[in-house]
Write an enzyme that holds these catalytic residues in place. Structure first.
Site, PDB file in Angstrom:
ATOM      1  N   ARG A 110       0.876  -1.184   0.000  1.00 23.37           N
ATOM      2  CA  ARG A 110       0.000   0.000   0.000  1.00 23.37           C
ATOM      3  C   ARG A 110       0.903   1.221   0.000  1.00 23.37           C
ATOM      4  O   ARG A 110       1.675   1.426   0.950  1.00 23.37           O
ATOM      5  CB  ARG A 110      -0.918  -0.016   1.227  1.00 23.37           C
ATOM      6  CG  ARG A 110      -1.663   1.283   1.435  1.00 23.37           C
ATOM      7  CD  ARG A 110      -2.776   1.172   2.458  1.00 23.37           C
ATOM      8  NE  ARG A 110      -3.917   0.473   1.910  1.00 23.37           N
ATOM      9  CZ  ARG A 110      -5.148   0.515   2.409  1.00 23.37           C
ATOM     10  NH1 ARG A 110      -5.399   1.230   3.497  1.00 23.37           N
ATOM     11  NH2 ARG A 110      -6.136  -0.157   1.851  1.00 23.37           N
ATOM     12  N   HIS A 137      -7.184   0.881  -6.627  1.00 24.31           N
ATOM     13  CA  HIS A 137      -7.432  -0.010  -5.491  1.00 24.31           C
ATOM     14  C   HIS A 137      -8.073  -1.293  -6.045  1.00 24.31           C
ATOM     15  O   HIS A 137      -9.257  -1.576  -5.828  1.00 24.31           O
ATOM     16  CB  HIS A 137      -8.350   0.677  -4.483  1.00 24.31           C
ATOM     17  CG  HIS A 137      -8.311   0.077  -3.106  1.00 24.31           C
ATOM     18  ND1 HIS A 137      -7.516  -0.999  -2.774  1.00 24.31           N
ATOM     19  CD2 HIS A 137      -8.997   0.401  -1.972  1.00 24.31           C
ATOM     20  CE1 HIS A 137      -7.711  -1.316  -1.501  1.00 24.31           C
ATOM     21  NE2 HIS A 137      -8.603  -0.478  -0.997  1.00 24.31           N
ATOM     22  N   GLN A 140     -10.065  -3.887  -3.899  1.00 23.30           N
ATOM     23  CA  GLN A 140     -11.364  -3.365  -3.481  1.00 23.30           C
ATOM     24  C   GLN A 140     -12.397  -3.560  -4.592  1.00 23.30           C
ATOM     25  O   GLN A 140     -13.504  -4.045  -4.345  1.00 23.30           O
ATOM     26  CB  GLN A 140     -11.235  -1.873  -3.141  1.00 23.30           C
ATOM     27  CG  GLN A 140     -12.521  -1.252  -2.645  1.00 23.30           C
ATOM     28  CD  GLN A 140     -12.960  -1.827  -1.313  1.00 23.30           C
ATOM     29  OE1 GLN A 140     -12.183  -1.837  -0.371  1.00 23.30           O
ATOM     30  NE2 GLN A 140     -14.198  -2.281  -1.220  1.00 23.30           N
ATOM     31  N   ASP A 231     -17.343   7.018  -1.790  1.00 25.09           N
ATOM     32  CA  ASP A 231     -16.096   6.898  -1.016  1.00 25.09           C
ATOM     33  C   ASP A 231     -15.887   8.241  -0.323  1.00 25.09           C
ATOM     34  O   ASP A 231     -16.598   9.218  -0.595  1.00 25.09           O
ATOM     35  CB  ASP A 231     -14.934   6.550  -1.966  1.00 25.09           C
ATOM     36  CG  ASP A 231     -13.601   6.317  -1.244  1.00 25.09           C
ATOM     37  OD1 ASP A 231     -13.608   6.105  -0.005  1.00 25.09           O
ATOM     38  OD2 ASP A 231     -12.545   6.353  -1.909  1.00 25.09           O
ATOM     39  N   CYS A 275     -16.464   1.515   0.167  1.00 24.35           N
ATOM     40  CA  CYS A 275     -15.279   0.680   0.433  1.00 24.35           C
ATOM     41  C   CYS A 275     -14.926   0.679   1.920  1.00 24.35           C
ATOM     42  O   CYS A 275     -14.259  -0.246   2.391  1.00 24.35           O
ATOM     43  CB  CYS A 275     -14.101   1.179  -0.395  1.00 24.35           C
ATOM     44  SG  CYS A 275     -13.707   2.912  -0.108  1.00 24.35           S
ATOM     45  N   ARG A 303     -13.566  -8.849   0.577  1.00 25.26           N
ATOM     46  CA  ARG A 303     -12.151  -8.549   0.345  1.00 25.26           C
ATOM     47  C   ARG A 303     -11.332  -9.827   0.571  1.00 25.26           C
ATOM     48  O   ARG A 303     -10.452 -10.174  -0.202  1.00 25.26           O
ATOM     49  CB  ARG A 303     -11.666  -7.446   1.303  1.00 25.26           C
ATOM     50  CG  ARG A 303     -12.195  -6.047   1.014  1.00 25.26           C
ATOM     51  CD  ARG A 303     -11.638  -5.480  -0.274  1.00 25.26           C
ATOM     52  NE  ARG A 303     -10.182  -5.470  -0.267  1.00 25.26           N
ATOM     53  CZ  ARG A 303      -9.420  -4.505   0.252  1.00 25.26           C
ATOM     54  NH1 ARG A 303     -10.000  -3.443   0.778  1.00 25.26           N
ATOM     55  NH2 ARG A 303      -8.106  -4.564   0.197  1.00 25.26           N
TER      56      ARG A 303
END
Ligand code: CP
Ligand code: NVA
Length: 319
Positions: A110, A137, A140, A231, A275, A303
């Protein structure tokens, strides 16, 4: 998926979603569904495999879902906190990657800058998985589309409205939706649209899959959708822009009125997706995120299942 010249045939990366394509994603979903239904059958898939998790930013879902997922498959995951010293600061990314590849079977990272992932993946002979960058991402979006298949039955033709910032999460969702034949409506304030290179790639995928992508600033465009996704308005690393962003996004909150508009003309109320982490009563109201049509915790659970399927594909013997 692309094979690395410097390593054995199974070593591949997941940095965007281009590495998988629509068929790759659908096949991953089949494995994920099988793993979710019959976890015991997959217990030894990663026996003897080690996964390092390099994180420059905070995480709950990504960290825990990867760690638990690897353990469930019989492998070993290590968390390495890069919160204070960023990747490439203490030593070159090349040396870093060349050390890690001697010990571990997979690098999950990340990062603030997506280019760090490109560099890691270039130098490391082991698969690199994007656990979120400023641009993408992908894990996700895989979980999100898998969740849609569970709740709507398919992603092909699903009407999905994304409302808010044209950010990393939006980019990956648009790419995944474009590969899977979704009808996407992306609604952002002026100046916060997704990046054009992402939209161009998505349009190319859409030509093959039959997906449709609309980008607009008009909030009324949410009318008649199967699901509404949002988001945060201020992503990790954007704290200095907070006041400006909160002002710019006024009118784009997902509230009960917006969800009623989205549900208009549909046989069922629209699903709500996020998310997480959410800033409650900023980009989404409590009433919406806590409603029976909110699937945010299913997204979080999934996930783990899609990432387990991904690691099995990259490292295991099931590909
Ligand atoms: N959705 C997501 O990636 O959450 P975390 O930042 O907690 O990992
Ligand atoms: N757009 C958010 C997503 C967090 C999972 C961020 O980058 O902070």
């Amino acid at each position: 998926m692309t094979t690395k010249a410097t390593t054995v045939s199974k070593a591949t990366d997941l940095l965007t979603l281009d590495e998988l394509g629509g068929d790759g994603i659908r096949s991953l979903f089949e494995t994920a569904a099988a793993m979710k239904a019959n976890p015991a059958e997959f217990r030894g898939v990663l026996t003897g495999k080690s996964v390092i998790m390099l994180f420059e930013k905070p995480s709950l879902r990504t960290r825990v879902s990867f760690e638990v997922g690897v353990a469930r498959l019989g492998g070993h995951a290590m968390f390495y906190d890069h919160g204070s010293v960023k990747i490439g600061e203490r030593e070159s990314v090349k040396d870093y990657a060349k050390n890690l590849e001697r010990w571990v079977d997979c690098i999950v990272a990340r990062v603030f800058k997506h280019t760090i992932l490109d560099e890691l993946a270039y130098y490391a002979s082991k698969p690199v998985v994007n656990a979120l960058s400023d641009m993408h991402h992908p894990c996700q979006a895989l979980a999100d589309c898998f969740t849609l298949t569970e709740h709507v039955g398919t992603t092909d033709g699903v009407k999905l409205a994304y409302v808010g910032d044209g950010n990393n999460v939006a980019h990956s969702l648009i790419l995944a939706g474009a590969m899977l034949g979704a009808q996407l409506t992306v609604v952002t304030p002026p100046g916060f649209e997704p990046q054009f290179d992402i939209l161009r790639k998505a349009m190319a995928h859409a030509q093959k899959s039959g997906a449709k992508i609309t980008v607009t600033n008009d909030i009324e465009a949410v009318e008649g959708h199967d699901a509404v996704y949002t988001d945060v308005w201020v992503s990790m690393g954007q704290a200095s822009q907070q006041a400006f962003r909160l002002a710019a996004f006024q009118g784009y909150q997902v509230d009960a009125e917006l969800m009623a508009r989205a549900s208009r003309g549909r046989s069922k109320p629209a699903l709500f997706m996020h998310c997480l982490p959410a800033n409650r009563n900023i980009e989404v109201t409590d009433e919406v995120i806590d409603s029976p049509f909110s699937v945010v915790y299913d997204q979080a659970e999934n996930r783990m299942h899609v990432q387990m399927a991904l690691l099995a594909k990259l490292l295991g013997d099931t590909n």
